[in-house]
Design a protein around this motif. Structure first.
Motif, PDB file in Angstrom:
ATOM      1  N   TYR A   1       7.199  -2.249  -3.257  1.00  8.60           N
ATOM      2  CA  TYR A   1       7.025  -1.228  -2.230  1.00  8.60           C
ATOM      3  C   TYR A   1       7.604  -1.766  -0.934  1.00  8.60           C
ATOM      4  CZ  TYR A   1       2.827  -4.122  -1.891  1.00  8.60           C
ATOM      5  OH  TYR A   1       1.962  -5.180  -1.851  1.00  8.60           O
TER       6      TYR A   1
ATOM      7  N   GLU B   1       3.780  -0.558 -11.063  1.00 15.23           N
ATOM      8  CA  GLU B   1       4.330  -0.533  -9.707  1.00 15.23           C
ATOM      9  C   GLU B   1       4.689  -1.965  -9.354  1.00 15.23           C
ATOM     10  OE1 GLU B   1       2.816   0.434  -5.143  1.00 15.23           O
ATOM     11  OE2 GLU B   1       1.399  -0.100  -6.727  1.00 15.23           O
TER      12      GLU B   1
ATOM     13  N   ARG C   1       3.850   3.558   0.204  1.00 17.72           N
ATOM     14  CA  ARG C   1       3.883   3.554  -1.258  1.00 17.72           C
ATOM     15  C   ARG C   1       3.397   4.899  -1.771  1.00 17.72           C
ATOM     16  NH1 ARG C   1      -0.209  -1.321  -1.875  1.00 17.72           N
ATOM     17  NH2 ARG C   1       0.661  -1.400  -3.984  1.00 17.72           N
TER      18      ARG C   1
END
Length: 306
Positions: free
Chosen positions: A283, A280, A270
């Motif tokens: 990932y 976010e 990440r």
């Protein structure tokens, strides 16, 4: 009156049907087909679907302009200063929350718009393929309304695929920190970075080490600092304590040493968290199992994880 989507209807056509009506029907049908084969084609919708799915995996950041300003010190000497050093911490965190909320709303709207466009594509295709001339012409006003609405949806979809600006309601910099220095207008907007993805052909494990390689779809020219997470999988064994470790890596490849033979490890890559990171959502992770017997031959540089 409620119209049911593509409900079969039968009309008795007059043998002396007006040729002008037939020509008018063909022109209108051609107009719908042109829209279906361009803006609302399956290829076009799949392209936007892919863009939205990628956007959902992106990292969202606050972008501040200008990034640097000239500020006087106590001796009235001008210094070039990072704008983040002047922005009030509380107000900055508040704007990050606003940016995260705007991002989540934007992604939800994109998903909803795609669903509307896909539904509209099926609906218009059904009218064109199953309706006879009289039925089609009787529904023309409704079809035109759908065409107009779907065109608006497409324009909105295109505009939302680009992160927008943030409205700054409160002052971000205190006058007490400026010492009579006039600052330009501070502008905030959202920007994205493509997620990192493991190269599953180039990533593999040996007896006590593993080599990981990752990339981005746009092949970024400049490498940043990334975070590589390593986790030993315990397979649900309560008597064994799993462990994990993290290392900052400024590369797109890494050799992880000191692994146990015959064990499964989960690797996660990440982007490193920064002060401007807003959201976010995804990932990439890969699971590799080390070999029980392997000839060690570690080519290339390695990064020892602590």
């Amino acid at each position: 009156m409620t119209l049911k989507l593509c409900e079969p209807q039968v009309f008795q056509l007059n043998e002396e049907q007006d040729s002008a009506s037939w020509e008018w029907y063909l022109k209108r049908k051609s107009l719908v087909l042109q829209f279906l084969n361009s803006n609302l084609s399956l290829h076009h919708l799949q392209h936007h679907q892919s863009k939205v799915e990628l956007l959902k995996k992106c990292y969202f950041y606050l972008e501040i302009e200008p990034k640097h300003v000239n500020v006087r010190d106590q001796n009235h000497v001008m210094h070039r200063t990072d704008i983040l050093q002047l922005i009030d911490t509380y107000q900055f965190q508040r704007m990050k929350k606003v940016g995260k909320t705007q991002t989540e709303i934007q992604l939800s709207l994109l998903t909803a718009l795609l669903e509307q466009l896909e539904r509209g594509q099926k609906e218009l295709s059904c009218y064109v393929e199953t309706s006879d001339m009289i039925t089609f012409l009787s529904l023309w006003d409704f079809i035109m309304q759908r065409l107009s609405k779907l065109s608006e949806f497409m324009k909105t979809l295109l505009s939302l695929q680009v992160p927008g600006k943030l409205y700054v309601k409160h002052r971000l910099v205190s006058h007490a920190d400026l010492r009579r220095t006039r600052l330009p207008n501070i502008r905030l907007s959202l920007c994205t970075k493509i997620p990192l993805i493991f190269d599953r052909e180039e990533s593999f494990a040996h007896k006590n080490w593993a080599k990981l390689k990752w990339f981005t779809e746009n092949q970024e020219p400049h490498l940043e600092q990334y975070e590589l997470h390593v986790k030993l999988l315990t397979n649900g064994r309560q008597t064994e304590v799993g462990y994990g470790r993290t290392q900052a890596v400024t590369s797109n490849t890494c050799v992880v040493q000191d692994l146990h033979p015959g064990r499964s490890y989960e690797f996660t890559i990440r982007r490193s968290h920064t002060d401007t990171l807003v959201c976010e959502r995804w990932y990439d992770s890969i699971t590799l199992k080390t070999k029980t017997n392997a000839v060690e031959n570690t080519d290339g540089s390695s990064c020892a994880l602590e």
